[in-house]
Design an enzyme around this catalytic site. Structure first.
Site, PDB file in Angstrom:
ATOM      1  N   ASN A  44       0.802  -1.154  -0.211  1.00  0.00           N
ATOM      2  CA  ASN A  44       0.016   0.039  -0.048  1.00  0.00           C
ATOM      3  C   ASN A  44       0.853   1.331   0.009  1.00  0.00           C
ATOM      4  O   ASN A  44       1.864   1.333   0.840  1.00  0.00           O
ATOM      5  CB  ASN A  44      -1.158   0.045   1.099  1.00  0.00           C
ATOM      6  CG  ASN A  44      -0.231  -0.134   2.795  1.00  0.00           C
ATOM      7  OD1 ASN A  44       0.547  -0.781   2.533  1.00  0.00           O
ATOM      8  ND2 ASN A  44      -1.066   0.408   3.604  1.00  0.00           N
ATOM      9  N   GLU A  73      -3.066  -4.894  -2.884  1.00  0.00           N
ATOM     10  CA  GLU A  73      -3.729  -5.811  -4.017  1.00  0.00           C
ATOM     11  C   GLU A  73      -3.477  -5.072  -5.225  1.00  0.00           C
ATOM     12  O   GLU A  73      -3.090  -5.913  -6.215  1.00  0.00           O
ATOM     13  CB  GLU A  73      -5.100  -6.266  -3.339  1.00  0.00           C
ATOM     14  CG  GLU A  73      -4.929  -7.071  -2.127  1.00  0.00           C
ATOM     15  CD  GLU A  73      -5.273  -5.821  -0.938  1.00  0.00           C
ATOM     16  OE1 GLU A  73      -4.841  -4.789  -0.955  1.00  0.00           O
ATOM     17  OE2 GLU A  73      -6.320  -6.412  -0.186  1.00  0.00           O
ATOM     18  N   CYS A  92     -10.620  -4.723   0.322  1.00  0.00           N
ATOM     19  CA  CYS A  92     -11.648  -3.874   0.462  1.00  0.00           C
ATOM     20  C   CYS A  92     -12.259  -4.248  -1.366  1.00  0.00           C
ATOM     21  O   CYS A  92     -12.022  -4.817  -1.915  1.00  0.00           O
ATOM     22  CB  CYS A  92     -10.952  -2.387   0.261  1.00  0.00           C
ATOM     23  SG  CYS A  92     -10.250  -1.811  -1.426  1.00  0.00           S
TER      24      CYS A  92
HETATM   25 ZN   LIG Z   1      -8.048  -2.330  -1.570  1.00  0.00          ZN
END
Ligand SMILES: [Zn+2]
Length: 144
Positions: free
Chosen positions: A47, A60, A90
């Site tokens: 991230n 991801e 998410c």
């Molecule tokens: Zn995500």
């Protein structure tokens, strides 16, 4: 076709390693991901946060975009390592993962979810995480 246990372990190890590169000064929530392309290559992602929060990208999606940038067009599996307890992807990442599974659909997509403290990942299917997914079939016939 099931992914070999050794490959799954390598995928989780790559996700765990990717987590160390996380740029997450605002949340402190470091995530690592690794996707297995149909070529057999593995791509890492982490991230990357931004002071303008909406520009943040999840691990991801970073891994998927890295895979596509290298020429992959479909993926077989993804491993995700988060702080404890293990967190599922998410909604945006579920949709992006689905896009890269949908071209082939040769096997039940594998999502391996682990935390920094867990030795064995939880195994989930993307279909269970994203029921009634929106994809190319939802668009109907392409324009002529
Ligand atoms: Zn995500």
């Amino acid at each position: 076709m099931a992914i070999e246990p050794a490959v799954e372990q390598r995928l989780v190890d790559e996700a765990r390693a990717a987590r160390h590169a996380s740029y997450s000064p605002y949340s402190g929530f470091a995530v690592g991901a690794a996707v297995l392309g149909t070529s057999g290559r593995i791509f890492r992602g982490t991230n990357v946060e931004n002071a303008s929060y909406g520009l943040t990208i999840c691990a991801e999606r970073a891994a998927v975009f890295s895979a596509v940038s290298a020429g992959e067009r479909a993926i077989e599996a993804v491993a995700i390592v988060t702080p404890a307890p293990p967190a599922t992807p998410c909604g945006a990442c579920r949709q992006v993962l689905w896009e890269l599974w949908s071209p082939h659909r040769r096997s039940e997509p594998t999502v391996l979810i682990a935390s920094v403290e867990s030795s064995q990942p939880d195994r989930r299917s993307l279909a269970s995480l994203l029921p009634d997914a929106f994809d190319a079939t939802s668009l109907g016939e392409p324009p002529h």
